[in-house]
Enzyme design. Structure first.
Site, PDB file in Angstrom:
ATOM      1  N   GLU A 108       0.815  -1.203   0.000  1.00 15.08           N
ATOM      2  CA  GLU A 108       0.000   0.000   0.000  1.00 15.08           C
ATOM      3  C   GLU A 108       0.853   1.260   0.000  1.00 15.08           C
ATOM      4  O   GLU A 108       0.582   2.211  -0.742  1.00 15.08           O
ATOM      5  CB  GLU A 108      -0.924  -0.013   1.221  1.00 15.08           C
ATOM      6  CG  GLU A 108      -1.693   1.273   1.460  1.00 15.08           C
ATOM      7  CD  GLU A 108      -2.688   1.607   0.371  1.00 15.08           C
ATOM      8  OE1 GLU A 108      -3.276   2.701   0.429  1.00 15.08           O
ATOM      9  OE2 GLU A 108      -2.882   0.791  -0.552  1.00 15.08           O
ATOM     10  N   HIS A 115       2.619   2.012  -3.321  1.00 13.40           N
ATOM     11  CA  HIS A 115       1.641   2.594  -4.246  1.00 13.40           C
ATOM     12  C   HIS A 115       1.428   4.067  -3.936  1.00 13.40           C
ATOM     13  O   HIS A 115       1.361   4.909  -4.852  1.00 13.40           O
ATOM     14  CB  HIS A 115       0.326   1.815  -4.131  1.00 13.40           C
ATOM     15  CG  HIS A 115      -0.775   2.373  -4.989  1.00 13.40           C
ATOM     16  ND1 HIS A 115      -2.035   2.628  -4.509  1.00 13.40           N
ATOM     17  CD2 HIS A 115      -0.793   2.750  -6.300  1.00 13.40           C
ATOM     18  CE1 HIS A 115      -2.780   3.121  -5.477  1.00 13.40           C
ATOM     19  NE2 HIS A 115      -2.057   3.202  -6.569  1.00 13.40           N
TER      20      HIS A 115
END
Length: 353
Positions: free
Chosen positions: A75, A78
């Site tokens: 996460e 990203h």
């Protein structure tokens, strides 16, 4: 910064946008969308909690959510790439507004899009993977890449067009029939709609609701449920792994398959029309290759139960199809500008003859 380097900055930003799309798909498919339960940090830290002491503090801060370091890194990586993309788009805007001959509205639209995309990224976490937000986040990423490609094409045209002699412009000018222009626009809208259906399928965990081809193994006609497409679903503590029942997921999956059939038909017709023209024939060939690859990836997702790399590839080829249609439509419409430039130069050429 020279126009040459500005053009390459746009190219770099465009490539980064594709990386962000791939990372977003990878994050979603590895169930790491809630890898960090807060935003923009991670378990109250700037980055992923490191060491046993930080992880203990993270667990105390979020006692109902286990600390999974690998998903948290998916996460956060990203987010780092998405943040870098936003900064580059901001730089593009600053340069564009300082240059008198550079497009202004398109960079501004890009900036607005990426800001809204950041909000969607935040809402993805704070609204615990609400499907309409997840789908919107995917569409926002595809829109960002499309606008960057459009900006690159605009800059490239402004570089090349003034340097072409009148004879070259006349020789390469192409006036597409209006029916072909309309067909190109319809194909773009159909593919965008199919991408939205794909995003809705993924957000509701309906990708493997049917495992047989070419039709679903259940009697979906009798159980087709239009409520599966309602954008606002009942409130849940988390939408991870989906909240719809089996028949609703089958309805979404079947709609995506029917959409694929419609999309294929429209694209084949467009490719046939493009192939009959001499100038944009390469676009038809490129669309054909991308469409064939996308169909193969979609079929593999069904029969092999959504392999990770294949599913990520399905996302990437989807955006490539969209980008090729953006380029095709730009080609079909921008030649009007080339022809205007030719007509403008014609009296000038006669006066010097």
């Amino acid at each position: 910064m020279s126009l040459f380097s500005f053009k390459h900055l746009i190219y770099l930003t465009f490539v980064l946008s594709l990386c962000v799309i791939a990372l977003g798909a990878y994050t979603r498919l590895t169930e790491a969308g809630l890898g960090c339960p807060d935003w923009p940090g991670c378990y109250g830290f700037i980055s992923v909690p490191q060491g046993s002491e930080q992880q203990l503090l993270a667990q105390q801060a979020f006692p109902d959510i286990p600390v999974e370091v690998s998903k948290a890194w998916n996460e956060m990586v990203h987010r780092y790439f998405a943040g870098s993309l936003g900064l580059l788009i901001l730089v593009i805007n600053i340069i564009a507004w300082r240059r008198p001959a550079t497009p202004k509205r398109l960079p501004a639209l890009l900036l607005v899009t990426v800001i809204f995309q950041a909000l969607l990224g935040m809402w993805t976490v704070t609204l615990v993977l609400m499907p309409v937000v997840v789908m919107g986040h995917l569409l926002g990423g595809f829109t960002t890449a499309s606008l960057l490609l459009l900006l690159a094409l605009r800059i490239r045209q402004r570089e090349i067009q003034p340097s072409l002699p009148k004879a070259s412009l006349s020789r390469h000018s192409f006036s597409p029939p209006q029916s072909l222009q309309i067909m190109g626009l319809v194909a773009l809208l159909v593919v965008a709609g199919q991408i939205a259906l794909g995003g809705w399928t993924a957000a509701n965990y309906a990708a493997v609701a049917c495992t047989q081809l070419p039709i679903c193994e259940v009697d979906w006609q009798q159980h087709f449920d239009v409520s599966a497409f309602e954008p606002i679903q009942p409130e849940h503590d988390s939408y991870q792994y989906g909240v719809l029942n089996y028949h609703q997921r089958v309805s979404i999956h079947v709609a995506h398959r029917i959409g694929a059939m419609v999309t294929t038909t429209v694209l084949v017709l467009l490719m046939w029309r493009l192939w009959r023209q001499s100038v944009p024939r390469r676009y038809g060939l490129g669309l054909g290759i991308a469409l064939a690859l996308q169909l193969c990836l979609g079929i593999t997702n069904v029969v092999a139960s959504l392999p990770l790399l294949v599913a990520v590839g399905h996302n990437l080829v989807g955006v490539i199809l969209l980008l090729m249609l953006v380029a095709t439509n730009y080609h079909l419409y921008c030649w009007r500008d080339v022809q205007r430039y030719t007509d403008k130069m014609a009296p000038e050429g006669r006066s010097h003859g």
